[in-house]
Design an enzyme around this catalytic site. Structure first.
Site, PDB file in Angstrom:
ATOM      1  CG  ASN A  60      18.823 -25.152  11.623  1.00 57.36           C
ATOM      2  OD1 ASN A  60      18.194 -24.610  10.725  1.00 57.36           O
ATOM      3  ND2 ASN A  60      19.350 -26.349  11.491  1.00 57.36           N
ATOM      4  NE  ARG A 388       8.227 -21.119   5.411  1.00 57.75           N
ATOM      5  CZ  ARG A 388       8.217 -20.251   6.417  1.00 57.75           C
ATOM      6  NH1 ARG A 388       8.547 -19.004   6.183  1.00 57.75           N
ATOM      7  NH2 ARG A 388       7.879 -20.634   7.643  1.00 57.75           N
ATOM      8  NE  ARG A 418       6.922 -18.096  13.729  1.00 57.18           N
ATOM      9  CZ  ARG A 418       5.998 -17.851  14.663  1.00 57.18           C
ATOM     10  NH1 ARG A 418       5.885 -16.630  15.154  1.00 57.18           N
ATOM     11  NH2 ARG A 418       5.195 -18.808  15.071  1.00 57.18           N
ATOM     12  CG  HIS A 448       1.689 -25.719   6.260  1.00 57.59           C
ATOM     13  ND1 HIS A 448       2.039 -27.053   6.341  1.00 57.59           N
ATOM     14  CD2 HIS A 448       2.855 -25.028   6.185  1.00 57.59           C
ATOM     15  CE1 HIS A 448       3.345 -27.161   6.320  1.00 57.59           C
ATOM     16  NE2 HIS A 448       3.877 -25.958   6.226  1.00 57.59           N
ATOM     17  CE1 TYR A 481      15.077 -26.534   2.255  1.00 53.68           C
ATOM     18  CE2 TYR A 481      12.717 -26.364   2.632  1.00 53.68           C
ATOM     19  CZ  TYR A 481      13.995 -25.901   2.856  1.00 53.68           C
ATOM     20  OH  TYR A 481      14.196 -24.822   3.674  1.00 53.68           O
ATOM     21  NE  ARG A 577      13.872 -32.116   8.083  1.00 54.16           N
ATOM     22  CZ  ARG A 577      13.349 -30.925   8.302  1.00 54.16           C
ATOM     23  NH1 ARG A 577      13.821 -30.164   9.259  1.00 54.16           N
ATOM     24  NH2 ARG A 577      12.325 -30.483   7.594  1.00 54.16           N
ATOM     25  CG  HIS A 605      10.123 -30.219   3.478  1.00 54.04           C
ATOM     26  ND1 HIS A 605       9.024 -29.876   2.717  1.00 54.04           N
ATOM     27  CD2 HIS A 605      10.081 -29.426   4.574  1.00 54.04           C
ATOM     28  CE1 HIS A 605       8.351 -28.909   3.310  1.00 54.04           C
ATOM     29  NE2 HIS A 605       8.975 -28.612   4.443  1.00 54.04           N
TER      30      HIS A 605
END
Length: 715
Positions: A60, A388, A418, A448, A481, A577, A605
């Site tokens: 992270n 992703r 990214r 997204h 997730y 979160r 998530h």
């Protein structure tokens, strides 16, 4: 309450927010990362899982520095002094970040060198220093080094003809201070990369099941450092690791070929400015000064580490053979019972909308749906967004197979995801080769939203089936997730999804969405309308309640609207979160707002939004957090949930999150988080949801068995 505050809030419509009303975004993220560290500290977690949490802290932090710190660094170089919503300039933010990071790393390595090392030793797992090897171990290392390590190494010495080599971000290296044996006045610098193509640690001979000893690869190189630089005397050495600015931009408007622009941008990341340097705490001042000068970095961005650099290797340590009790009890994601009534998934979906909650409900259902569509003779077309995906994605394979089977397949692959750009480029080229229509995102915006549309011919009519979720179409992260998604053939929503895909694939314009909401067009207005409705109800003396679950809350405009709703008496319960810039519990401003964060074995998530609406209970799921980038700069999708069973399932998720008293921390008005102090029975929402899903599945298994006996269903 001070007279000043009373005056500020005397008239709601005259209220003007001030910097002290907001928590800094970057420091809020570091507080989240500290909550991850707390999970590594928590002795109630199995030991090997604690190692994973420690590794995640570093992962992270790496990404945070490369992106968020990198952006601030660019602003400082551009002489931008604009303050953020919390009142800090870019320079003030970087100073605060480095200070907080120093504390975080100190706490992390105290844990690693103390409690973690002791607990590993109790299990018989020990990492030894190169100075502590016995003769048999040295002999083993010599052979290992000669046969498998030395051929891969490239030691480099810097002098007038050999410049300092390009050091890649996040790689582990050893810097060596050298003295020329022929000219003692000259000091040189040497460097060698610890090869990331080799194992990071090795099992040592003489170990037993009761006492397993390992040595790190960098310790082997330190043992051999005099051999690697045998023309010099070794004055000192230190492992080091850098982070480079990876927040590189590209001009999409002028790009003739976005694919080529993204490829070039990936290459340029190697050359980003160095923004963080990690060294061992015993590094000599001369060697450190050389590195700082070479990387053009100040002492504020240097972190001295007491222990092994780059703790991501702890993921591998956590995979070592060990008792099952040292890991979380494995859960097996279960099929959604409502989708088992018919072998044909389309029949089950046509029967009613079904909400899935991953990883409790198996993501394989979605994979199965796409695979079924790829071979179904009645399916005419498949459209999907991919942001992703996993490295060996079964979804991409199914889409390619669908195209090869003659289906019209359209896939929007977001190249600007990214750190997944290269992976997405490879998948996009493979899909094109299979005959799919591939769209490389939308100019100026990141796509997204997570959506799948299947067009099928039934009884000589066209019927649309769709799947919309809060998480990526990634079969790996779907096990790690928590996300929610809906499969449905609701006519109005299906038409909206169809319009959205036409919007993505061209310049299609629609007057208005029927039920769905899209960003950046109208999602901000939609959330504003929903918040203002609760506010009006509160002013009319009616019950007003908002419950929102998401990853991050940053958007200043949304926060101010929540403050206004709180002042009017709306009860607001937020489950955030990660980053939260809203400051809760401030008298007269946000005293009706609570914020909690849950950090557990799964990464929370899902984005779920509940508005009481005078008992009508409006519920939505979507891909967007309440952040400016999501609402203004991305294509995001929000859909309403109508089905009563699906709404009940969402309400249960929210209820369990709000009931958690083991993994939940509550945000204080000063920006810190505290564990919930309660005498109630322990309640871990993730573990309880595992049990609830299992009970429901077992109940349906009995029902299915009865149906099979009666001849209504066959497996």
């Amino acid at each position: 309450m001070t007279e000043e505050t009373e005056e500020r809030i005397a008239t709601m419509d005259q209220y003007q927010s001030e910097p002290k009303d907001f928590i800094n975004r970057e420091l809020s993220f570091l507080e989240f990362n500290h909550r991850v560290l707390e999970e590594a500290r928590d002795s109630n977690n199995p030991l090997l899982e604690r190692l994973k949490f420690a590794a995640i802290v570093i992962s992270n932090l790496d990404e945070f520095y490369m992106i968020r710190y990198g952006t601030l660094s660019d602003q400082i170089h551009a002489k931008i002094y604009k303050r953020d919503s919390s009142g800090l300039t870019p320079k003030e933010q970087t100073q605060a970040i480095n200070k907080r990071t120093g504390v975080l790393l100190k706490d992390l390595y105290e844990l690693i060198n103390g409690d973690i090392r002791k607990e590993l030793k109790k299990l018989g797992i020990e990492f030894v220093n190169h100075k502590d090897l016995d003769e048999d171990q040295k002999e083993f290392i010599n052979k290992l080094y000669t046969d498998s390590i030395y051929p891969v190494l490239t030691p480099m010495v810097v002098d007038s003809t050999r410049p300092f080599p390009l050091i890649t971000s996040e790689t582990l290296n050893i810097a060596v201070l050298l003295e020329d044996k022929k000219s003692l006045e000259n000091h040189h610098i040497g460097t060698i990369q610890v090869p990331n193509v080799l194992d990071r640690f090795y099992y040592l001979p003489g170990s037993t099941e009761e006492s397993r000893k390992y040595i790190m690869l960098e310790e082997i190189l330190k043992l051999k450092i005099t051999d690697l630089f045998n023309a010099f005397d070794i004055l000192g050495y230190s492992c080091y690791r850098i982070s480079r600015n990876a927040d590189l931009e590209y001009n999409e408007e002028e790009a003739d070929d976005l694919l080529e622009v993204i490829k070039e941008t990936i290459k340029l990341r190697k050359w980003g400015n160095v923004i963080k340097l990690e060294v061992e705490d015993n590094v000599s001042e001369e060697l450190l000064e050389y590195l700082m000068d070479e990387f053009e970095i100040t002492a504020n961005n240097v972190f001295k580490i007491r222990g092994p650099l780059d703790l991501r290797f702890l993921h591998k340590v956590s995979s070592l053979p060990a008792d099952d009790a040292l890991r979380f009890k494995e859960i097996i994601p279960l099929p959604v019972p409502e989708l088992l009534i018919h072998e044909d998934l389309f029949q089950s979906i046509a029967h009613k909308d079904v909400l899935l909650h991953h990883p409790y409900d198996s993501f394989s259902t979605i994979i199965k749906l796409i695979k079924q569509a790829s071979v179904d003779p009645d399916v005419l077309a498949i459209k999907q967004t991919l942001y992703r995906v996993s490295g060996n994605s079964p979804i991409v394979k199914a889409l390619a197979e669908a195209a090869e089977n003659g289906k019209q397949v359209t896939v929007l692959v977001e190249l600007k995801a990214r750190f997944d750009e290269e992976n997405n480029i490879n998948w996009a080229l493979r899909l094109e080769k299979a005959g799919c229509h591939v769209i490389y995102g939308v100019t100026g915006l990141k796509t997204h939203c997570k959506a799948l549309l299947i067009i099928r011919r039934e009884n000589n009519e066209i019927k649309r089936y769709f799947h919309v979720g809060t998480g990526n179409y990634n079969d790996i992260t779907a096990k790690l997730y928590t996300d929610v998604s809906l499969v449905s053939c609701n006519g109005e929503l299906a038409k909206d999804i169809s319009d959205i895909f036409n919007r993505l694939s061209g310049h299609y314009r629609y007057d208005k969405m029927r039920q769905a909401t899209l960003a950046p067009e109208d999602m901000r207005d939609k959330f504003t309308e929903l918040i203002e409705n609760e506010r009006k109800l509160a002013k009319d003396g009616k019950k007003a309640l908002i419950i929102a679950k998401m990853n991050s809350l940053v958007d200043k405009d949304i926060i101010e609207k929540l403050y206004a709703a709180s002042r009017d008496g709306v009860e607001i319960e937020l489950i955030i979160r990660g980053i939260c810039c809203l400051r809760p519990g401030v008298k007269g401003i946000s005293e009706n707002i609570t914020v909690r964060s849950i950090v557990g074995r799964f990464l929370e998530h899902s984005r779920i939004f509940y508005f009481h609406n005078n008992g009508e209970e409006d519920m939505y799921i979507g891909s967007a957090d309440w952040m400016e980038r999501n609402l203004n700069k991305r294509i995001e999708l929000l859909i309403p949930i109508h089905n009563s069973e699906a709404k009940h399932k969402l309400k249960t998720i929210l209820e369990y999150n709000l009931k958690d008293n083991m993994k939940a921390r509550v945000l204080q008005s000063d920006g810190t988080y505290k564990h919930i102090q309660t005498k109630d029975d322990p309640f871990n929402c993730q573990e309880e949801l595992i049990l609830r899903t299992q009970k429901k599945f077992n109940k349906y298994k009995k029902r299915l068995a009865k149906l099979q006996q009666e001849g209504h269903y066959s497996t």
